[in-house]
Design a protein around this motif. Sequence first.
Motif, PDB file in Angstrom:
ATOM      1  N   LEU A 180       0.698  -1.171   0.056  1.00 18.51           N
ATOM      2  CA  LEU A 180      -0.238  -0.371  -0.248  1.00 18.51           C
ATOM      3  C   LEU A 180       1.065   0.957   0.425  1.00 18.51           C
ATOM      4  CD1 LEU A 180      -2.142   1.783   0.234  1.00 18.51           C
ATOM      5  CD2 LEU A 180      -2.362   1.074   2.576  1.00 18.51           C
ATOM      6  N   VAL A 181       1.957   1.506   0.942  1.00 16.09           N
ATOM      7  CA  VAL A 181       3.121   2.483   0.502  1.00 16.09           C
ATOM      8  C   VAL A 181       3.417   2.535  -0.460  1.00 16.09           C
ATOM      9  CG1 VAL A 181       4.803   3.482   2.023  1.00 16.09           C
ATOM     10  CG2 VAL A 181       3.409   2.254   3.413  1.00 16.09           C
ATOM     11  N   THR A 182       4.176   1.169  -1.243  1.00 21.97           N
ATOM     12  CA  THR A 182       4.542   1.977  -2.175  1.00 21.97           C
ATOM     13  C   THR A 182       3.617   2.033  -3.329  1.00 21.97           C
ATOM     14  OG1 THR A 182       5.752  -0.095  -1.661  1.00 21.97           O
ATOM     15  CG2 THR A 182       6.111  -0.137  -3.959  1.00 21.97           C
ATOM     16  N   GLY A 183       2.517   1.496  -3.494  1.00 22.07           N
ATOM     17  CA  GLY A 183       1.767   2.426  -4.457  1.00 22.07           C
ATOM     18  C   GLY A 183       1.307   3.563  -4.184  1.00 22.07           C
ATOM     19  N   LEU A 184       1.724   3.932  -2.673  1.00 22.16           N
ATOM     20  CA  LEU A 184       0.936   5.389  -2.453  1.00 22.16           C
ATOM     21  C   LEU A 184       1.868   6.508  -3.105  1.00 22.16           C
ATOM     22  CD1 LEU A 184      -1.040   4.747   0.815  1.00 22.16           C
ATOM     23  CD2 LEU A 184      -2.201   5.366  -1.333  1.00 22.16           C
ATOM     24  N   GLY A 185       3.009   6.086  -2.842  1.00 22.61           N
ATOM     25  CA  GLY A 185       4.045   6.915  -2.969  1.00 22.61           C
ATOM     26  C   GLY A 185       4.652   6.782  -4.819  1.00 22.61           C
ATOM     27  N   ILE A 186       4.228   5.650  -5.120  1.00 26.49           N
ATOM     28  CA  ILE A 186       4.340   6.037  -6.475  1.00 26.49           C
ATOM     29  C   ILE A 186       2.937   6.780  -6.873  1.00 26.49           C
ATOM     30  CG2 ILE A 186       4.501   4.666  -9.009  1.00 26.49           C
ATOM     31  CD1 ILE A 186       5.510   2.600  -7.504  1.00 26.49           C
ATOM     32  N   GLY A 187       1.921   6.177  -6.408  1.00 28.12           N
ATOM     33  CA  GLY A 187       0.818   6.998  -7.097  1.00 28.12           C
ATOM     34  C   GLY A 187       1.690   8.770  -6.613  1.00 28.12           C
ATOM     35  N   GLY A 188       2.154   9.122  -6.369  1.00 24.09           N
ATOM     36  CA  GLY A 188       2.236  10.588  -5.180  1.00 24.09           C
ATOM     37  C   GLY A 188       2.829  11.068  -6.364  1.00 24.09           C
ATOM     38  N   ILE A 189       4.699  10.658  -6.464  1.00 21.70           N
ATOM     39  CA  ILE A 189       4.688  11.093  -7.469  1.00 21.70           C
ATOM     40  C   ILE A 189       4.573  11.211  -8.759  1.00 21.70           C
ATOM     41  CG2 ILE A 189       7.433  10.477  -8.619  1.00 21.70           C
ATOM     42  CD1 ILE A 189       8.426   9.075  -6.135  1.00 21.70           C
ATOM     43  N   ALA A 190       3.645  10.358  -9.018  1.00 21.54           N
ATOM     44  CA  ALA A 190       2.951  10.709 -10.714  1.00 21.54           C
ATOM     45  C   ALA A 190       2.261  11.890 -10.644  1.00 21.54           C
ATOM     46  CB  ALA A 190       2.035   9.149 -10.865  1.00 21.54           C
ATOM     47  N   ILE A 191       1.585  11.473  -9.404  1.00 21.39           N
ATOM     48  CA  ILE A 191       0.664  13.525  -9.315  1.00 21.39           C
ATOM     49  C   ILE A 191       1.496  14.727  -8.933  1.00 21.39           C
ATOM     50  CG2 ILE A 191      -0.927  14.135  -8.034  1.00 21.39           C
ATOM     51  CD1 ILE A 191      -2.390  11.785  -7.211  1.00 21.39           C
ATOM     52  N   ALA A 192       2.664  14.029  -8.613  1.00 26.64           N
ATOM     53  CA  ALA A 192       3.257  15.405  -8.214  1.00 26.64           C
ATOM     54  C   ALA A 192       3.904  15.707  -9.365  1.00 26.64           C
ATOM     55  CB  ALA A 192       4.206  14.934  -7.198  1.00 26.64           C
ATOM     56  N   ILE A 193       4.034  15.110 -10.284  1.00 24.80           N
ATOM     57  CA  ILE A 193       4.925  15.867 -11.249  1.00 24.80           C
ATOM     58  C   ILE A 193       4.116  16.642 -12.537  1.00 24.80           C
ATOM     59  CG2 ILE A 193       6.119  14.571 -13.940  1.00 24.80           C
ATOM     60  CD1 ILE A 193       7.525  13.061 -11.864  1.00 24.80           C
ATOM     61  N   ALA A 194       2.549  15.860 -12.408  1.00 27.84           N
ATOM     62  CA  ALA A 194       1.806  15.906 -12.975  1.00 27.84           C
ATOM     63  C   ALA A 194       1.404  17.910 -12.777  1.00 27.84           C
ATOM     64  CB  ALA A 194       0.489  15.263 -13.034  1.00 27.84           C
ATOM     65  N   SER A 195       0.965  18.101 -11.141  1.00 26.19           N
ATOM     66  CA  SER A 195       0.798  18.577 -11.154  1.00 26.19           C
ATOM     67  C   SER A 195       2.215  19.722 -10.888  1.00 26.19           C
ATOM     68  CB  SER A 195      -0.381  18.782 -10.544  1.00 26.19           C
ATOM     69  OG  SER A 195       0.633  18.272  -8.984  1.00 26.19           O
ATOM     70  N   GLN A 196       2.981  19.524 -11.069  1.00 25.48           N
ATOM     71  CA  GLN A 196       3.636  20.310 -10.700  1.00 25.48           C
ATOM     72  C   GLN A 196       4.056  22.045 -10.926  1.00 25.48           C
ATOM     73  OE1 GLN A 196       7.993  19.949 -12.853  1.00 25.48           O
ATOM     74  NE2 GLN A 196       9.151  20.694 -11.418  1.00 25.48           N
ATOM     75  N   ALA A 197       3.388  22.635 -11.287  1.00 31.81           N
ATOM     76  CA  ALA A 197       2.956  24.193 -11.857  1.00 31.81           C
ATOM     77  C   ALA A 197       2.035  24.480 -11.059  1.00 31.81           C
ATOM     78  CB  ALA A 197       2.399  24.797 -13.308  1.00 31.81           C
ATOM     79  N   VAL A 198       1.426  23.392 -10.348  1.00 34.52           N
ATOM     80  CA  VAL A 198      -0.064  24.416  -9.718  1.00 34.52           C
ATOM     81  C   VAL A 198       0.420  23.642  -8.034  1.00 34.52           C
ATOM     82  CG1 VAL A 198      -1.954  23.278  -8.972  1.00 34.52           C
ATOM     83  CG2 VAL A 198      -1.992  22.734 -10.856  1.00 34.52           C
ATOM     84  N   LEU A 199       1.297  22.840  -7.829  1.00 33.41           N
ATOM     85  CA  LEU A 199       1.808  22.455  -6.576  1.00 33.41           C
ATOM     86  C   LEU A 199       3.331  23.699  -5.741  1.00 33.41           C
ATOM     87  CD1 LEU A 199       2.599  18.965  -6.395  1.00 33.41           C
ATOM     88  CD2 LEU A 199       0.259  19.745  -5.083  1.00 33.41           C
ATOM     89  N   GLY A 200       3.715  24.592  -7.062  1.00 32.17           N
ATOM     90  CA  GLY A 200       4.438  25.635  -7.033  1.00 32.17           C
ATOM     91  C   GLY A 200       3.712  26.228  -6.660  1.00 32.17           C
ATOM     92  N   ASP A 201       2.556  26.811  -7.732  1.00 33.43           N
ATOM     93  CA  ASP A 201       1.948  28.177  -6.578  1.00 33.43           C
ATOM     94  C   ASP A 201       1.490  27.889  -6.011  1.00 33.43           C
ATOM     95  OD1 ASP A 201       3.090  29.646  -9.275  1.00 33.43           O
ATOM     96  OD2 ASP A 201       0.901  28.476 -10.478  1.00 33.43           O
ATOM     97  N   LEU A 202       1.727  26.482  -5.371  1.00 32.71           N
ATOM     98  CA  LEU A 202       0.408  26.696  -3.802  1.00 32.71           C
ATOM     99  C   LEU A 202       1.756  26.675  -2.740  1.00 32.71           C
ATOM    100  CD1 LEU A 202      -1.784  25.933  -2.150  1.00 32.71           C
ATOM    101  CD2 LEU A 202      -0.723  23.072  -2.267  1.00 32.71           C
ATOM    102  N   PHE A 203       3.055  26.296  -2.908  1.00 34.77           N
ATOM    103  CA  PHE A 203       4.071  26.473  -1.698  1.00 34.77           C
ATOM    104  C   PHE A 203       4.807  27.921  -1.715  1.00 34.77           C
ATOM    105  CE2 PHE A 203       4.995  22.390  -1.997  1.00 34.77           C
ATOM    106  CZ  PHE A 203       4.960  20.891  -1.410  1.00 34.77           C
ATOM    107  N   SER A 204       4.489  28.186  -2.852  1.00 33.97           N
ATOM    108  CA  SER A 204       4.738  29.844  -3.534  1.00 33.97           C
ATOM    109  C   SER A 204       3.975  30.767  -2.837  1.00 33.97           C
ATOM    110  CB  SER A 204       4.703  29.889  -4.951  1.00 33.97           C
ATOM    111  OG  SER A 204       5.688  30.070  -5.271  1.00 33.97           O
ATOM    112  N   TYR A 205       2.482  30.255  -2.451  1.00 35.11           N
ATOM    113  CA  TYR A 205       1.204  31.018  -2.365  1.00 35.11           C
ATOM    114  C   TYR A 205       1.616  30.882  -0.240  1.00 35.11           C
ATOM    115  CZ  TYR A 205      -3.418  31.237   0.465  1.00 35.11           C
ATOM    116  OH  TYR A 205      -4.576  31.597   1.110  1.00 35.11           O
TER     117      TYR A 205
END
Length: 360
Positions: free
Chosen positions: A163-188
């Motif tokens: 479960l943790v491995t699957g969540l980790g891989i899924g989290g990495i994929a989501i982070a790469i796909a939404s890199q710009a959005v997450l960057g703006d969120l952290f900048s916020y």
Amino acid sequence: MHFELLDKVYYGNTLMDYMISLGIFILSLLVIFIVKNVIIRKLKLIAQKTSTSIDNLIVELIEKKIVPFLYLGTFYFSMQGLKMAPAVQKVFTVSVSLLLTILIVRAVSVLLSVILEQRWASSDKNASRRNAFRSLLTGIQIVMWAIAVVMLLDNFGVNISTLVTGLGIGGIAIAIASQAVLGDLFSYFTIIFDRPFEIGDFIIVGDRMGTVEHIGMKSTRVRSLSGEQLVFRNTDLTDSRISNYKRMENRRVVFSIGVTYDTDIALLKEIPLKIKSIIESIPLTKFDRSHFFSFGNYSLTIETVYYVASSDYNVYMNIHQDINFRIMEEFKSMGVKFALPTQTLHIVPDKSSSSLLSAS
């Protein structure tokens, strides 16, 4: 006869075991009653006499979150002396673990909320920053509950590695796909916590300038001087050099005046003193210096420096306009003329042409 009755076995335990367990439970309840109605009541009275509110919140946290934990602990330890069927034991252990996890997570969550509210959010009048604190607290609570659920599953014998491995891989994929959005969120969050500017501040970013109207999780909106709305990505703002004029306590003003070359030297020496007296007579100003600065192409240049004790641009313009009017009035009374771009042409007659004209 009585001792034989106490030795009788019911559901795997003697009557004496049940009585001992009940006695431990009742005695523990008595201790909790004393803690709740004597000790906590005294702590409330002490907390009410202090000037801070953090101690009141801590006492309230103990009463509402810690006391239920004591009830659960009392029930758990009083049942430890009894023998239970494996199925009942499993249900009991799972139920206690679940309730214990919920109580701990809620207690830590409330304590963290109290600390953040007291440290930042309650003392901050900015609504957007308070909302950001609450959003951050919500995110922390979600992470805490997620960790608690994973720990519970692990204690229940569930293999969480996959479960943790699957969540980790899924989290990495989501982070790469939404890199710009997450960057703006952290900048916020960087903008909210670091406070380079706030709503209502006048800022300059590159060649763009205006008043901040809204700070969002994705973008920040600025109203320009010409009226249109400028939308900046939060990442662009944190990566740029920002000039914040709202934070300016004193505005430094430098201006120059040119007078004609035929100005008398006595009047020229008097001009800086006159300008000084004019500036010092106007409120919200602090005179710095005024000097005969240079010989220009067509004027004698007087340079003056003063400060305006306000960040408001309109206040500055009103003061500077008043200074200009008074300088014109003083120069007129002194007979000093402002220099205009002029050139003097000197014509030298040619000697050969003059001799020819005289011979003819």
